[in-house]
Design an enzyme around this catalytic site. Structure first.
Site, PDB file in Angstrom:
ATOM      1  N   PHE A 141       2.474   8.223  14.633  1.00 35.03           N
ATOM      2  CA  PHE A 141       2.036   8.567  13.281  1.00 35.03           C
ATOM      3  C   PHE A 141       1.408   9.958  13.283  1.00 35.03           C
ATOM      4  CE2 PHE A 141      -1.096   6.133  15.563  1.00 35.03           C
ATOM      5  CZ  PHE A 141      -2.269   6.876  15.436  1.00 35.03           C
ATOM      6  N   LYS A 183       1.037   4.180  -3.082  1.00 36.09           N
ATOM      7  CA  LYS A 183       0.745   5.610  -2.996  1.00 36.09           C
ATOM      8  C   LYS A 183       1.876   6.433  -3.627  1.00 36.09           C
ATOM      9  CE  LYS A 183      -2.507   6.873  -1.564  1.00 36.09           C
ATOM     10  NZ  LYS A 183      -3.882   6.928  -2.137  1.00 36.09           N
ATOM     11  N   PRO A 225      -2.348  13.463   3.050  1.00 41.28           N
ATOM     12  CA  PRO A 225      -2.746  13.431   4.463  1.00 41.28           C
ATOM     13  C   PRO A 225      -1.996  12.372   5.261  1.00 41.28           C
ATOM     14  CG  PRO A 225      -4.605  13.045   2.942  1.00 41.28           C
ATOM     15  CD  PRO A 225      -3.339  12.833   2.195  1.00 41.28           C
ATOM     16  N   TYR A 280       0.831  -1.206   0.000  1.00 39.07           N
ATOM     17  CA  TYR A 280       0.000   0.000   0.000  1.00 39.07           C
ATOM     18  C   TYR A 280       0.867   1.257   0.000  1.00 39.07           C
ATOM     19  CZ  TYR A 280      -3.112   3.703   1.558  1.00 39.07           C
ATOM     20  OH  TYR A 280      -3.792   4.889   1.668  1.00 39.07           O
ATOM     21  N   SER A 292      -8.370   3.471   9.701  1.00 38.68           N
ATOM     22  CA  SER A 292      -8.076   4.319  10.854  1.00 38.68           C
ATOM     23  C   SER A 292      -9.233   4.333  11.849  1.00 38.68           C
ATOM     24  CB  SER A 292      -7.771   5.749  10.395  1.00 38.68           C
ATOM     25  OG  SER A 292      -6.635   5.786   9.572  1.00 38.68           O
TER      26      SER A 292
END
Length: 352
Positions: free
Chosen positions: A224, A164, A189, A160, A204
């Site tokens: 994070f 991105k 983001p 993943y 999330s």
């Protein structure tokens, strides 16, 4: 005369997703006409249900069409008449793929498919939802990341994260080589939290639900960047309309990193008995490494051990006038929305 006839038409891809639904809500609240895509016609009901939860009446300004990222079908019609495209939709793996290309190829090709249709349809500007994953998952001295940073796809990250980075690189390369008159802005983001509008949760918000239900007795020692989904919608609209945003990336986060344990403590402090089952302990780094030997889903955790990334969002704040919410409020609003929609499974008092 139709009072909405003079409003620009904006296409939002993935309008039934967590971010997409909030983008649609914000556009409608701001008076725009909106067309949004869903993977299948059955998902149109999800979009309308989410708008109802948000308290938004489309008032004839919303059109929902079907278009998939893995085929060209439907995209020429989806972009027709649109001045702007907000490409929010992105494949997210439900588990660890056998081959990274199972995630990378659809993300890259889907992005290019939307941009190509936008160019051919005479769209003025596209805003792509990328991710902090494309910026900050390669080590950097000091750990402070901004829009000049890129994650190296060759690093040992999950499919993943690689997807991105590769999809965003492909988008910029397309605009440079074949974009014609199409402008591009990109939003990156951090971890996206905030009020949910329906039962289909993002990864999330699913973490908050799992904490509240006691399904995470311990958490990994990871930090994070965090950002509110409403602020993500806001920065998309600012990137869509600001004259200087074309050709720019915008990192979106609260600036201060947070750990899973800190998140659990915030829930416990503000929700009282409703947060009685949140985790109170962290795994050690060695325990994470040991568990990752048999659990591929922990691979990303191992690569991030000991890192406390900081997101420098000065560019979005200064150029776009963007101001993110307090992360504590975001976490509490996430939990409150889960409870409000009855999505937190509470223990049966009659159970043994």
């Amino acid at each position: 005369m139709d009072p909405h006839a003079s409003k620009d038409l904006v296409l939002v891809t993935g309008g039934n997703g967590f971010v997409g639904s909030h983008v649609v809500v914000r556009l409608l609240r701001d008076g725009h006409r909106v067309r949004t895509t869903v993977r299948s016609a059955e998902r149109a009901a999800d979009v309308r249900a989410e708008l109802e939860v948000a308290g938004v009446d489309p008032d004839g300004r919303l059109e929902i069409v079907s278009a998939r990222l893995d085929t060209d079908d439907g995209w020429p019609d989806a972009v027709a008449g649109c001045t702007h495209v907000l490409h929010v939709a992105s494949p997210f793996p439900s588990g660890t793929p056998a081959d990274d290309d199972e995630v990378i190829v659809p993300a890259r090709d889907g992005t290019l498919r939307v941009l190509r249709a936008a160019r051919d349809g005479g769209v003025r500007r596209a805003v792509l939802t990328s991710s902090f994953a494309a910026i900050g998952y390669s080590p950097k001295p000091g750990g402070v990341y901004d829009e000049t940073d890129w994650t190296d796809p060759a690093d040992d990250n999950t499919a993943y994260i690689k997807s991105k980075t590769i999809a965003e690189r492909a988008a910029w390369d397309f605009i440079a080589a074949e974009g014609g008159g199409l402008e591009l802005a990109v939003v990156n983001p951090g971890g996206i939290f905030g009020p949910v509008l329906g039962p289909r949760l993002s990864s999330s918000t699913g973490i908050v639900k799992a904490m509240l239900e006691g399904r995470l007795p311990v958490v990994p020692p990871l930090h994070f960047g965090l950002v509110d989904v409403r602020d993500v919608a806001d920065i998309h609209l600012r990137a869509m309309t600001h004259p200087g945003a074309a050709g720019e990336r915008f990192l979106a986060g609260s600036g201060t990193s947070i750990s899973f344990l800190q998140m659990a403590r915030i829930l416990a402090e503000h929700l009282g008995e409703r947060a009685a089952r949140v985790p109170t302990r962290e795994l050690t780094a060695d325990q994470v490494r040991q568990a990752a030997r048999t659990d591929p889903s922990l691979r990303e955790s191992v690569s991030q051990l000991g890192r406390v990334p900081q997101l420098n969002t000065a560019k979005a704040r200064t150029m776009l006038g963007w101001t993110p919410r307090d992360p504590v409020a975001t976490i509490i609003d996430t939990a409150e929305s889960l409870y409000a929609l009855g999505l937190v499974n509470t223990p049966d008092p009659q159970a043994p």
